[in-house]
Each structure stands twice: as structure tokens, then as C-alpha cells.
Design a protein around this motif. Structure first.
Motif, PDB file in Angstrom:
ATOM      1  N   ARG A  69       0.844  -1.210   0.000  1.00 34.99           N
ATOM      2  CA  ARG A  69       0.000   0.000   0.000  1.00 34.99           C
ATOM      3  C   ARG A  69       0.874   1.253   0.000  1.00 34.99           C
ATOM      4  N   ILE A  72       2.334   1.656  -3.487  1.00 41.50           N
ATOM      5  CA  ILE A  72       1.312   2.173  -4.419  1.00 41.50           C
ATOM      6  C   ILE A  72       1.162   3.688  -4.208  1.00 41.50           C
ATOM      7  N   ALA A  73       1.119   4.101  -2.945  1.00 46.32           N
ATOM      8  CA  ALA A  73       1.002   5.545  -2.663  1.00 46.32           C
ATOM      9  C   ALA A  73       2.216   6.294  -3.229  1.00 46.32           C
ATOM     10  N   GLN A  76       1.850   6.617  -6.978  1.00 49.43           N
ATOM     11  CA  GLN A  76       0.874   7.646  -7.376  1.00 49.43           C
ATOM     12  C   GLN A  76       1.459   9.045  -7.176  1.00 49.43           C
ATOM     13  N   LEU A  84      -1.541  10.075  -1.172  1.00 46.40           N
ATOM     14  CA  LEU A  84      -2.559   9.137  -0.687  1.00 46.40           C
ATOM     15  C   LEU A  84      -2.190   8.641   0.702  1.00 46.40           C
ATOM     16  N   PRO A  86      -1.937   5.589   2.781  1.00 48.02           N
ATOM     17  CA  PRO A  86      -1.958   4.154   2.471  1.00 48.02           C
ATOM     18  C   PRO A  86      -2.870   3.343   3.396  1.00 48.02           C
ATOM     19  N   GLU A  89      -6.750   5.142   1.746  1.00 50.24           N
ATOM     20  CA  GLU A  89      -7.027   5.551   0.360  1.00 50.24           C
ATOM     21  C   GLU A  89      -6.447   4.582  -0.674  1.00 50.24           C
ATOM     22  N   VAL A  90      -6.024   3.412  -0.201  1.00 51.99           N
ATOM     23  CA  VAL A  90      -5.463   2.382  -1.084  1.00 51.99           C
ATOM     24  C   VAL A  90      -6.010   1.032  -0.630  1.00 51.99           C
ATOM     25  N   TRP A 243      -4.983  -2.911  -7.595  1.00 49.64           N
ATOM     26  CA  TRP A 243      -5.302  -2.005  -6.494  1.00 49.64           C
ATOM     27  C   TRP A 243      -6.338  -0.982  -6.915  1.00 49.64           C
ATOM     28  N   THR A 245      -7.507   2.981  -5.729  1.00 52.04           N
ATOM     29  CA  THR A 245      -7.130   4.149  -4.936  1.00 52.04           C
ATOM     30  C   THR A 245      -8.206   5.212  -5.083  1.00 52.04           C
ATOM     31  N   VAL A 251     -12.973   4.231  -1.382  1.00 53.15           N
ATOM     32  CA  VAL A 251     -12.110   3.053  -1.203  1.00 53.15           C
ATOM     33  C   VAL A 251     -12.701   2.148  -0.115  1.00 53.15           C
TER      34      VAL A 251
END
Ligand code: PMP
Ligand code: GLN
Length: 394
Positions: A69, A72-73, A76, A84, A86, A89-90, A243, A245, A251
Motif C-alpha cells: 500500500r 502504491i502511494a 501515485q 494518498l 496508504p 485511500e489504497v 489495487w 485508490t 475506497v
């Protein structure tokens, strides 16, 4: 007694499985289903092996393992300047396929209308139906397959709940432009809609086209669920790590549905994809550059067969109109193709409500090795691809 529940009525088996099975059965070259011949980076495989060997084998948290997570943040932020949280928002999903299912089941009530670009990815049709939603397609039309803003505006009613987007778009290869995205944003804000946007091909764009996530437009973050997947960016389609987001409330709705679908996604692949996102981003840059060459190889080969080809701006698919060879029906063409040429492609008529627009369209994948693509093209060039006289069109 019927063999299946009514909710499956009108939802055919997925064309990707049907056509890949046809390729295996006939020994044909599979230019149909979108999976690459070459696996992604070795370091990512090593990270997965290490996770398997080091006790990452029990349930992950439903929302996904923390390091993924966070990665991923960071992704982004790096690409799109988004910040974001994590923890809220993920959410990690079992491929974007589960993200699509969880988003629609989590956000659409029976009778709600879902405006969707067509040709639509086949799981959208199934998941809108499972959610009890009503599909309102907006057709991307030949020859340029751009968004018809007037048609989009006309599709929105007071029952619309969600706009379901896909850009870069499978199967047309359209990458939505800033003015198209702005028109969607204006409409979503005016009608207070949620947008679910499937961006699994976010990194696979060509010729200097740029993918802009809809959620980065003013006023859109709070109403957008963005879906992506490691499958396409890192060439691990079989891993099924995706995922969603977006803002915590949306989410949260995705997670609320996801927990009843898979509960949690597979544990050991998640730290490996975290490693990929943090350290192997060159892989998708190189993949995009290489795919552009394979796109050109495939598209020039298809054009040499007198097929009308749309040069894609993104994804790894090219769409053709097979009426040029006398076939009014792309499915009939694709069913004849293994025997005629030893090649499999995907008819996309099942992705269309508007059969006038879609009956004759056939999709070809260029994520296969160049040698495989070349062999496929040579087989096509040697074959008689003209429609049988009785079935010919224009
Ligand atoms: N959306 C689109 C547009 C796709 O082409 C695909 C195929 N990768 C998916 C979703 C599913 O992605 P995944 O394999 O991550 O479930
Ligand atoms: N998304 C790929 C395609 O469009 C593979 C099919 C699938 O994931 N269902 O061909």
C-alpha cells in the motif's frame, strides 16, 4: 431446472478463455488474449520467492500488506503528484478484475445506471449486471474511436450513479485526451456522479501520448475510484495483484465489497509487487518503448493484408475492421482463422451493445514476442482470408 442462476442469463463465457482454448486446441498462434510471452523482471520473481520462503504465507490484511500500500502511494505520488494515505485511500485487489467487481458491487444499487464506454471490457458487462445496475453505453466509433461528448452527456440521466471509464482503452487503443477528460469531469461534477476508472494500461502508451488519471483533475479526486494492476505494467498477468485508490469513503466501499469476494488477496506476491513499484519502474518504460516497435510490426503487417487497422495510442491491442476482407461478422472470421491461418484473434462484438458499430471488429495483441508476431503475420499472409462468397459484405 436451469443449469445456472438467472443473473448469468445473457452473460456469455468470457471470450478470452474461449479463444485461448481454441488456440491450444488447434495449435494456433495466440494473438488473442492479452498476456506477454516474456515474464517481468527477475528481481521481482526473487522477491516473491523470498517472501514465500520467509513466512509471508498466511492471510494478508484485507486492505493489503502495508509495504505494498505504501509503494502504491509512492507510485501515485511519483507519477501523478497525488498524496494518498496508504491506510485509508489504497486497497489491494486480486487483479483489477476484483477491483472492478468490488467497485461496482460496492457502489451501484439495483436500478442505478452505469454509463460505460463501449466497446467495454467484458467483466464490466458481467459486474454491472451482478450489481443490478443498468448499462448505458457510449460508443467509441471508427475511424478514430474518440469520445463523443454529446453522446456522453445524453447518456447521463437522473438515475446515473457511476461513469465507468477505461483509458488507455482496451480494445480500441484510445488514450483519453485532456479535453475529453475535462468533459467527463464537468459532467461528473454537475450530476454529482462517482467515476470508476480502469487504468491498468497507464504505463503502456506510445508516440509521446500521455496518460492523465482522471482523479488529478480539479474536483475529481473526491469522486473517483482509480483501478490499476501489476499484471500489465510488470508483465505478471498471472499474479493477479491489482489495487484501487481514491478517497477514503469510496475506497472503503470497495473494501467493504472486496472482503466478501476474496476476503484478502494472496500474501507473498504483495511484497514482491511493492519491490517492483519501488525499484523496477524502468521495466514499464522499456516495455512501452519495445511494445511500440511491436505495435508497428503488427499494424503494418495487418494493413498489408488489406485490413483496416486503428493504430493504438496505448494498451497492447490493435483493432481491425474485417469487412475489408468480406466478413460482416468478426466472430465468424475469428472462428475460421485457426483453420485458415493457424492464428487466433479476439472478436469484440460481445463488447458492444451497438452491433452496427461492433459486429465486424477484431482485436489483435502485440504483447507477444516479435518472432511470434512475425510468424503470425507470415501465416496470415500465406492464408486465404477472404470470406466465403455467401457471407460477404461490402
Ligand atoms: N481491465 C482491463 C481493461 C483489462 O484489459 C484487464 C486485463 N488485464 C483487466 C482489467 C484485468 O486486469 P487483472 O488481470 O489485473 O485482473
Ligand atoms: N485483459 C486481457 C485481455 O484483454 C486478458 C483477459 C483477462 O484478463 N480476462 O486480453
Amino acid at each position: 431446472m436451469a443449469g445456472h442462476a438467472q443473473r448469468l442469463d445473457g452473460i456469455p463465457p468470457t471470450i478470452f478463455s474461449e479463444m485461448s482454448a481454441l488456440a491450444v486446441r488447434t495449435g494456433a498462434i495466440n494473438l488473442g488474449q492479452g498476456f506477454p510471452d516474456a515474464d517481468g523482471p527477475a528481481s521481482v520473481v526473487e522477491a516473491a520467492v523470498s517472501a514465500l520462503r520467509n513466512g509471508r504465507n498466511q492471510y494478508a490484511p484485507g486492505i493489503g500488506v502495508r509495504e505494498l500500500r505504501e509503494a502504491i502511494a509512492r507510485h501515485q505520488h511519483r507519477h501523478y503528484g497525488l498524496d494518498l494515505d496508504p491506510d485509508t485511500e489504497v486497497v489491494v485487489t486480486t487483479g483489477a478484475t476484483e477491483g472492478i467487481a468490488a467497485a461496482l458491487l460496492g457502489l451501484v444499487d439495483p436500478g442505478d445506471e452505469v454509463v460505460v464506454l463501449e466497446p467495454y471490457y467484458d467483466s464490466y458487462l458481467a459486474m454491472i449486471a451482478f450489481a443490478g445496475g443498468v448499462r448505458r453505453p457510449v460508443t467509441l466509433r471508427a475511424p478514430d474511436y474518440r469520445l463523443d461528448v454529446a453522446a456522453l452527456q445524453a447518456a447521463v440521466t437522473d438515475r446515473t450513479r457511476v461513469i465507468l471509464l477505461n483509458s488507455p482503452h482496451n480494445p480500441t487503443g484510445t488514450v483519453l485526451r485532456p479535453e475529453e477528460l475535462q468533459a467527463i469531469a464537468d459532467l461528473a461534477i454537475e450530476h454529482d456522479l462517482v467515476v470508476v476508472t480502469d487504468e491498468v494500461y497507464e504505463h503502456l502508451v506510445f508516440d509521446g501520448h500521455r496518460h492523465v488519471p482522471l482523479c488529478t483533475l480539479p474536483g475529481m479526486f473526491e469522486r473517483t475510484v482509480t483501478l490499476s494492476s501489476a499484471g500489465k505494467s510488470f508483465s505478471f498477468t498471472g499474479w493477479k495483484v491489482g489495487w484501487a485508490t481514491g478517497p477514503a469513503d469510496l475506497v472503503g466501499a470497495v473494501l467493504a465489497a472486496k472482503q466478501w469476494l476474496s476476503f484478502t488477496s494472496g500474501s507473498p506476491l504483495q511484497p514482491a509487487i511493492a519491490h517492483a513499484l519501488d525499484h523496477e519502474w524502468r521495466a514499464y518504460e522499456e516495455l512501452a518503448a519495445d511494445l511500440q516497435l511491436r505495435r508497428d510490426l503488427l499494424c503494418s503487417g495487418l494493413a498489408a493484408l488489406d485490413l483496416d487497422v486503428r493504430i493504438p495510442e496505448g494498451t497492447y491491442f490493435a483493432l481491425t475492421d474485417v469487412r475489408a476482407l468480406g466478413w460482416p461478422d468478426g466472430r465468424a472470421f475469428c472462428l475460421a482463422l485457426p483453420e485458415r491461418a493457424g492464428v487466433v484473434a479476439i472478436p469484440t462484438q460481445g463488447f458492444h451493445d451497438d452491433q452496427e458499430a461492433g459486429r465486424h471488429l477484431v482485436r489483435w495483441a502485440f504483447c507477444k514476442d516479435a518472432a511470434v508476431t512475425t510468424e503470425g503475420l507470415e501465416r496470415l499472409a500465406r492464408a486465404d482470408l477472404r470470406a466465403p462468397p455467401g457471407s460477404r459484405s461490402g
